[in-house]
Design an enzyme around this catalytic site. Structure first.
Site, PDB file in Angstrom:
ATOM      1  N   HIS A   1       0.828  -1.201   0.000  1.00 58.65           N
ATOM      2  CA  HIS A   1       0.000   0.000   0.000  1.00 58.65           C
ATOM      3  C   HIS A   1       0.865   1.254   0.000  1.00 58.65           C
ATOM      4  O   HIS A   1       0.544   2.245  -0.655  1.00 58.65           O
ATOM      5  CB  HIS A   1      -0.910   0.015   1.230  1.00 58.65           C
ATOM      6  CG  HIS A   1      -1.648  -1.269   1.455  1.00 58.65           C
ATOM      7  ND1 HIS A   1      -2.014  -1.719   2.697  1.00 58.65           N
ATOM      8  CD2 HIS A   1      -2.082  -2.212   0.591  1.00 58.65           C
ATOM      9  CE1 HIS A   1      -2.632  -2.873   2.592  1.00 58.65           C
ATOM     10  NE2 HIS A   1      -2.676  -3.200   1.328  1.00 58.65           N
TER      11      HIS A   1
ATOM     12  N   CYS B   1      -2.036  -1.485 -19.056  1.00 57.96           N
ATOM     13  CA  CYS B   1      -1.851  -0.738 -17.820  1.00 57.96           C
ATOM     14  C   CYS B   1      -0.800  -1.438 -16.968  1.00 57.96           C
ATOM     15  O   CYS B   1      -0.855  -2.655 -16.788  1.00 57.96           O
ATOM     16  CB  CYS B   1      -3.179  -0.656 -17.061  1.00 57.96           C
ATOM     17  SG  CYS B   1      -3.042   0.100 -15.439  1.00 57.96           S
TER      18      CYS B   1
END
Length: 749
Positions: A364, A677
């Site tokens: 994260h 992506c």
């Protein structure tokens, strides 16, 4: 020789303290110390070996070995019994040293006449500083009390070494935290920056090492531990109705805080002469040494818990809180063992870079660092023990390298690199409003990835045509409880408003693997990356997915809405997810809510299986986005979090690019829009190769759009396509050298 009593150990420490307090230079102090230890322990030899660098130790003082060997005898980590102690961070105690595994005879020391050997590591909080050795003619093993006593003395020496007590002009050992150090880690976010260290967890400095009154010190420890227990209980009550994972961690804290064994070991150190805080730090150092030897991740986490708990207790005993009064430097670079995304967001764009001792490329924190467009290095072993607040630091996120206190030649080279990057950024900014059109006339759509509102200003500044991927999981991961539908709808509405009519592709909740919501129970999985994650969780937990889809629909409020489902492995998963979305559209219409002006529903192709789905899938999907990061790891069976294999396989291999061409072909045959992506989309050479393979839409971090566009506008896509086909015809395995040659030819024009 008789076993040493606890009072003998305490007297030795008190004599050691008095010796250290006497005036004298570094070498003089070392010589006095080895003499004191040899005399107190009644051994023929006492020697101190200290690290010159991370791999080499030097004999810095001895009583009993040949004096001329001092500062001449050096050992590599793992070499001989001394090197073995340093490498394993554990004591070696033997009655017959020459017959011991790994023994190395060093004739310049004259140690061949000594049979018994006891060596203990000199270490502080996992940082290896050297080895303390005693030897005797008598062939015998040292007693447990003697081993413990020497271990306690080594701990005091570690503190004094850390404080620079043994450095001076008459020794060759550099003062700690003063010399340049290069540390290698992994690239979490590209970019290069220079600044000053800002420690997320400031170091606790222990200067009171030896006690005069063990009863008083034991009482100090007891009071400190009781305060610690109360604080943990208070935290437990506060977390009782919220973050389950946080509560589990606090439960581990409470277990350790109430552990009699933990307290007994610290009390024993006090009885043997250490102060309360020195006893805590000794136990913490021992825990960190054990941590380095434990392969099991669960046990490592528990030892981390004990390490964190020790830090809390040290702060109570010393009165040194996290707020040390230090002022954050003008160009702060955060250095931490690890950090959560919420804490990193609190620092925000104040930071110029981040260096983590742990972390991962998919963590994260890495996602937030990319959103903030700041260089990040992860897995940087030893950085939290080596760095001090205010140290000059250079972070090379491109190579995963950190330079602490760099010398002028290194700093100058990096400053030149940073200047060149700044000049290039200015050149790229001039291309912002120009199309990404190759010399052959091919147009390429360049879009940006985002995940927080802080990303959105980059939409206009970077020249991106839209948001090719908006990660929605961060809003779930940054909270201690499930977000409310109204809060999500308000956030998504702000995103669409900030996009100002440009297309935004919202990827539904992509959790699992390394992305775990603290308030959701997760199963134990042997391989989480290939387990219960992404759309699989959404289809099993339909309530969560429905709530998010409702928020997206309400946020659109008559504007176009684009939704993408992650990690679709087969057609049936996409059918179920799409039907769920369409049912929510019907439900919102029935409730009288404003519907999207236009709805696009797509899938992220991250598993090779989906490339071979029936044509019906490609016709049903409005668009497909290749998720390059996951697709590459599954294509090569190489975990992208595993440093041993992640760099082994190249995106620009003939096999992977041929597979991309297969996907391009399937989409073209069925009229399905396609984009790519991932990290490779933002690397100019990789992006150009993907374009040569037929991809005409790329999504990347905002800072990469300029460099990618610059290369596209100078290149001929048909030439790249020809290079790929010719390489395939010749049986070439690697495309990179060929593409690099072509790119270099463009620079020379």
């Amino acid at each position: 020789m008789q076993d040493r009593s606890e009072s003998d150990s305490r007297r030795l420490l008190q004599r050691l303290r008095d010796t250290l307090a006497e005036p004298g230079q570094g070498q003089e102090r070392l010589d006095r110390i080895v003499g004191l230890i040899a005399e107190s322990m009644n051994t023929d030899v006492c020697s101190i070996y200290l690290f010159r660098d991370r791999e080499t130790m030097e004999l810095c003082a001895t009583r009993g070995l040949k004096a001329e060997a001092v500062h001449r005898t050096r050992l590599r980590l793992g070499e001989g019994l001394v090197g073995r102690v340093a490498r394993t961070a554990t004591a070696v105690n033997t009655a017959d040293a020459p017959s011991e595994r790994g023994f190395r005879y060093m004739p310049e020391t004259g140690e061949e006449i000594y049979s018994s050997f006891l060596g203990v590591p000199i270490q502080r909080l996992g940082e290896k500083l050297g080895v303390l050795v005693v030897q005797s003619n008598e062939a015998r093993a040292f007693s447990e009390d003697e081993v413990y006593a020497l271990d306690v003395v080594a701990m005091v020496l570690a503190e004094m070494t850390e404080l620079g007590a043994f450095t001076s002009e008459d020794t060759t050992i550099a003062r700690p935290h003063k010399h340049p150090v290069m540390l290698r880690g992994g690239s979490g976010q590209e970019g290069t920056t220079e600044g000053n260290v800002w420690l997320h967890e400031p170091r606790v400095v222990v200067t009171n090492l030896v006690n005069d009154d063990p009863v008083a010190e034991s009482e100090r420890l007891r009071v400190g531990v009781e305060r610690l227990r109360v604080s943990v209980n208070d935290l437990m009550q506060a977390a009782a109705t919220g973050d389950k994972e946080h509560a589990d961690i606090l439960e581990a804290y409470r277990m350790f805080a109430n552990s009699r064994g933990w307290l007994r070991r610290m009390e024993q150190s006090i009885e043997n002469g250490l102060s309360a805080e020195a006893a805590v730090e000794k136990e913490q150092s021992d825990a960190r040494a054990r941590l380095q030897q434990v392969p099991d991740p669960y046990l490592r986490d528990r030892l981390h818990d004990l390490d964190d708990l020790s830090n809390r207790l040290l702060r109570i005993l010393t009165g040194q809180g996290r707020d040390t009064g230090a002022t954050m430097p003008d160009r702060p670079i955060l250095v931490a063992r690890n950090i959560g995304p919420g804490e990193l967001l609190e620092y925000g764009k104040l930071l110029k870079g981040v260096v983590l001792e742990e972390g991962s490329v998919g963590s994260h924190a890495a996602v937030v660092a990319r959103a903030l467009a700041i260089p990040l290095v992860v897995h940087c072993d030893g950085v939290t023990t080596e760095a001090l607040n205010g140290d000059t630091i250079i972070v090379d996120g491109d190579e995963g390298v950190v330079h602490l206190r760099p010398d002028e030649s290194v700093a100058s080279a990096y400053r030149d690199k940073i200047i060149m990057q700044t000049q290039a950024a200015a050149r790229f900014a001039a291309l912002r409003d120009l199309p990404a059109q190759a010399t052959c006339g091919s147009l390429v759509g360049l879009h940006m990835n985002a995940g927080i509102m802080a990303d959105l200003p980059s939409l206009s500044g970077s020249g991106a045509e839209g948001v090719g991927l908006f990660r929605t999981e961060l809003q779930f991961l940054l909270r201690n409880s499930m977000p409310r539908r109204s809060d999500l709808a308000a956030l998504y509405a702000r995103v669409l408003k900030a996009a100002d009519g440009k297309r935004v592709v919202f990827r539904t909740l992509d959790i699992g693997s390394d992305k775990v919501m603290p308030y959701m129970n997760r199963p134990e999985e042997p391989n989480p990356a290939m387990g219960w994650r992404a759309v699989r969780v959404g289809l099993d937990k339909k309530g969560v997915m429905r709530m998010q889809l409702q928020a997206l629909i309400r946020a659109s409020a008559g504007r176009p809405l684009t939704v993408m489902f992650p990690l679709v492995a087969e057609m049936s998963e996409f059918v179920q997810a799409r039907e769920l979305l369409l049912r929510e559209i019907e439900r919102e219409a029935h409730l009288g809510h404003l519907l999207p002006e236009k709805l696009e529903v797509g899938a992220m192709l991250e598993t090779p299986s989906l490339a071979f789905a029936p044509d019906a899938f490609f016709k049903m999907a409005d668009f497909i986005s290749i998720g390059g990061n996951d697709l590459k790891q599954f294509f090569y069976a190489a975990d992208r979090e595993n440093e041993l294999v992640r760099r082994r396989y190249d995106t620009l291999s003939t096999s992977f690019i041929t597979f991309i061409q297969k996907i391009v072909q399937r989409c073209a045959e069925n009229g399905t829009a396609l984009s790519f992506c991932g990290e490779d989309a933002g690397r100019p050479v990789e992006a150009l190769t993907l374009i040569g393979a037929g991809v005409r839409s790329l999504s990347m971090r905002p800072a990469s759009i300029g460099p990618v566009k610059d290369l596209i506008r100078r290149a001929d896509c048909s030439v790249v396509s020809s290079i790929i086909e010719e390489a395939k015809a010749r049986g070439e395995e690697r495309l990179r050298p060929l593409i690099n040659d072509y790119v270099r030819s463009l620079s020379s024009l």
